[in-house]
Design a protein around this motif. Structure first.
Motif, short mmCIF file in Angstrom:
data_model
loop_
_atom_site.label_atom_id
_atom_site.label_comp_id
_atom_site.label_asym_id
_atom_site.label_seq_id
_atom_site.Cartn_x
_atom_site.Cartn_y
_atom_site.Cartn_z
N TYR A 84 0.84 -1.37 0.20
CA TYR A 84 0.15 -0.07 0.06
C TYR A 84 0.91 1.13 -0.03
N ALA A 85 1.99 1.29 0.78
CA ALA A 85 2.81 2.35 0.76
C ALA A 85 3.48 2.59 -0.61
N SER A 86 3.60 1.51 -1.43
CA SER A 86 4.27 1.64 -2.67
C SER A 86 3.28 2.40 -3.70
N HIS A 87 2.04 1.88 -3.31
CA HIS A 87 0.69 2.47 -4.21
C HIS A 87 0.75 3.94 -3.83
N VAL A 88 1.03 4.43 -2.60
CA VAL A 88 0.51 5.74 -2.33
C VAL A 88 1.74 6.56 -2.58
N MET A 89 3.16 6.04 -2.61
CA MET A 89 3.95 6.84 -3.34
C MET A 89 3.75 7.18 -4.66
N ARG A 90 3.63 6.00 -5.41
CA ARG A 90 3.22 6.33 -6.91
C ARG A 90 2.44 7.30 -7.09
N SER A 91 1.26 7.28 -6.34
CA SER A 91 -0.03 8.33 -6.37
C SER A 91 0.66 9.68 -6.14
#
Length: 184
Positions: A84-91
């Motif tokens: 989820y942190a990976s996804h949030v950083m991408r966003s």
């Protein structure tokens, strides 16, 4: 990174309490993982000139705020939290690029330095990755975790509950599909 998170440091207990909606536990969890998340954020921003998109601290603080905004976040385990942190950083990075008008980045990873990565528009990458997520969600997760979080194949495999070999195949397949989508 995940191996370092597996230490008997109380992270599992904080995850369980955070799942139950305990905000102080979530804050403590984020604080405990902050050095690792900071390393990941720094690695993701290393290719950008200082001050062009954002700095590491801004990325982490925005990540924290988005976690809170998501509300009832229920990290099932460390792997889910990292994914989820990976996804949030991408966003966050995509939103910052859109806002700044700076759209060129290099799609590469420290893990795959020897692999030739195309120089494409970040917003095109985001669009292509969104389409990939609709067709093959796990492939998109592998790209996010590898590119945006800088995880190794072993760490991604552990987070997704698959073998290292599956991650390598997913990475190759995702790269091919994204390259094709970006040429179209």
């Amino acid at each position: 990174m995940l191996q370092r998170l597996k230490t008997a440091d109380g992270t599992a207990e904080l995850l369980a309490r955070a799942r139950d909606g305990d905000r102080p536990a979530f804050d403590a969890l984020f604080q405990r993982l902050y050095p690792e998340l900071r390393r990941v954020a720094h690695a993701r921003l290393a290719g950008h000139q200082r001050g062009t998109v954002m700095d590491t601290t801004v990325l982490l603080h925005e990540c924290y705020l988005r976690f809170l905004k998501a509300g009832n976040l229920a990290p099932a385990d460390r792997g889910h939290f990292v994914a989820y942190a990976s996804h949030v950083m991408r966003s966050i990075i995509v939103d910052a690029v859109r806002a700044s008008g700076r759209e060129r980045v290099t799609l590469d990873t420290a893990i795959a330095d020897s692999l030739a990565q195309p120089h494409e528009e970040l917003l095109d990458i985001d669009r292509a990755l969104g389409e990939l997520a609709r067709l093959e969600p796990r492939l998109a997760q592998v790209v996010e975790m590898r590119y945006f979080a800088g995880l190794t194949e072993a760490e991604i495999a552990e987070a997704l509950g698959v073998s290292d070999r599956t991650v390598r195949r997913d990475w190759e397949k995702a790269r091919l599909l994204l390259a094709h989508a970006l040429k179209a």
